[in-house]
Design a protein around this motif. Structure first.
Motif, PDB file in Angstrom:
ATOM      1  N   THR A 152      -9.736 -41.789 -30.159  1.00  0.00           N
ATOM      2  CA  THR A 152      -8.729 -41.227 -29.270  1.00  0.00           C
ATOM      3  C   THR A 152      -7.661 -42.274 -29.030  1.00  0.00           C
ATOM      4  O   THR A 152      -7.982 -43.423 -28.720  1.00  0.00           O
ATOM      5  N   GLN A 155      -2.540 -41.981 -25.869  1.00  0.00           N
ATOM      6  CA  GLN A 155      -1.985 -40.770 -25.270  1.00  0.00           C
ATOM      7  C   GLN A 155      -3.034 -39.670 -25.118  1.00  0.00           C
ATOM      8  O   GLN A 155      -2.724 -38.561 -24.695  1.00  0.00           O
ATOM      9  N   LYS A 157      -4.818 -38.306 -27.608  1.00  0.00           N
ATOM     10  CA  LYS A 157      -4.979 -37.474 -28.799  1.00  0.00           C
ATOM     11  C   LYS A 157      -6.170 -37.957 -29.605  1.00  0.00           C
ATOM     12  O   LYS A 157      -6.298 -39.146 -29.876  1.00  0.00           O
ATOM     13  N   SER A 158      -7.024 -37.036 -30.028  1.00  0.00           N
ATOM     14  CA  SER A 158      -8.226 -37.377 -30.778  1.00  0.00           C
ATOM     15  C   SER A 158      -8.026 -37.129 -32.273  1.00  0.00           C
ATOM     16  O   SER A 158      -7.305 -36.207 -32.673  1.00  0.00           O
ATOM     17  N   TYR A 159      -8.674 -37.959 -33.061  1.00  0.00           N
ATOM     18  CA  TYR A 159      -8.647 -37.826 -34.509  1.00  0.00           C
ATOM     19  C   TYR A 159     -10.070 -37.979 -35.043  1.00  0.00           C
ATOM     20  O   TYR A 159     -10.820 -38.843 -34.582  1.00  0.00           O
TER      21      TYR A 159
END
Length: 321
Positions: A152, A155, A157-159
């Motif tokens: 993560t 900001q 946002k997860s990947y």
């Protein structure tokens, strides 16, 4: 110790430290592959890494290919190329170069070989989970490893990512070298059996106008330089009353940061440059080179002159171009 958050990780089960160093105010049975592709064994997710090909020599930027999007429901970890260096044990801190590839797009999110900092990974159940420890302790220094997991960014946002890491070194557990006398006008301290420092009463040292750095153990390792990622153990006290405010020793894991990148206070960034790995450095840092009169993110240290005893346990240099 203040360090600016870059990208934070939730890849604990896969043993990943994150897309970059986290802020600090804050698998089993792996085997190697002969052709540079992910090998069998050491996985908890059903062998998805078998579809990932990793090519390139240890130390050089890996070429990672797979059919995107790569779908997986659980972390996996495998040794790509076994190393011939030291064994790895729980409690170690591993210096690594790492590339993170977005499993959905196949694009590189961040890579030590493309200018991102190296990292030190704690082989610790508390920080990275039992699966990570079980996997990493099957590897050795000099190994190239691959992992699947999730990260993560800052900001939120997860990947899902494929992580490929080269384990280039293992940090020392404490400063080691030739003891040097501490000047009488500087704060005095003792060392516990494990190397943790303890201040000897309330200091009487006058507050300096600029940071005073005294090497109290002269290490025999390589010199540190701007851009190196360092692993450190330290304890910090207020000069005003000798009270302790922070200690990596108490947390049980070294602290890491990239030297000369403004990730830590000025009284660390500058004086720790050009020191040798294995050294211990006594730092007395005025407010202007610490947290300032306003305290920045550390309001309890506003206007305080700080004392640190810092052990330089390891340094990972940027990969050769």
């Amino acid at each position: 110790m203040r360090r600016r958050t870059l990208l934070a990780s939730v890849l604990a089960a896969a043993g990943a430290a994150g897309l970059a160093a986290c802020g600090a105010d804050d698998t089993s049975g792996a085997s190697g592959a002969s052709d540079g592709a992910a090998s069998d064994g050491g996985a908890s997710g059903g062998g998805v890494l078998d579809t990932v090909t990793v090519k390139g020599a240890f130390g050089a930027e890996p070429t990672v290919t797979f059919d995107a999007p790569l779908s997986f429901s659980a972390p996996e970890a495998k040794i790509i190329t076994p190393g011939d260096g030291e064994a790895i044990a729980e409690g170690d801190a591993l210096g690594m170069h790492t590339a993170y590839i977005d499993a959905t797009s196949g694009e590189v999110l961040q890579s030590s070989w493309q200018g991102a900092p190296a990292e030190f990974l704690a082989v610790s159940v508390e920080s990275n989970g039992q699966e990570a420890v079980s996997f990493l302790t099957t590897a050795t220094v000099g190994s190239r490893i691959a992992m699947l997991g999730q990260v993560t960014d800052s900001q939120g946002k997860s990947y899902q990512v494929v992580q490929v890491s080269d384990i280039v070194s293992k940090a020392l557990p404490r400063a080691t070298g030739t003891p040097q006398p501490t000047p009488a006008d500087q704060p005095q301290f003792t060392l516990a059996e494990n190397g943790a420092p303890q201040l000897s009463g309330t200091p009487t040292t006058p507050a300096p106008s600029t940071t005073v750095a005294t090497v109290t153990i002269q290490g025999e390792g390589e010199q540190t330089a701007e851009g190196d990622t360092l692993a450190m153990h330290y304890t910090g006290w207020k000069l005003s009353d000798g009270s302790q405010f922070d200690s990596s020793w108490d947390r049980g894991e070294p602290f890491s940061f990239t030297l000369g990148q403004n990730q830590v206070i000025q009284g660390w960034d500058v004086p720790l440059t050009g020191k040798t790995v294995g050294s211990q450095v006594l730092l007395v840092i005025p407010p202007a080179e610490a947290y300032g009169e306003a305290g920045q993110s550390q309001s309890e240290l506003a206007g305080e002159t700080l004392i640190f005893v810092a052990d330089i346990l390891g340094a990972v240099k940027a990969p050769a171009a």
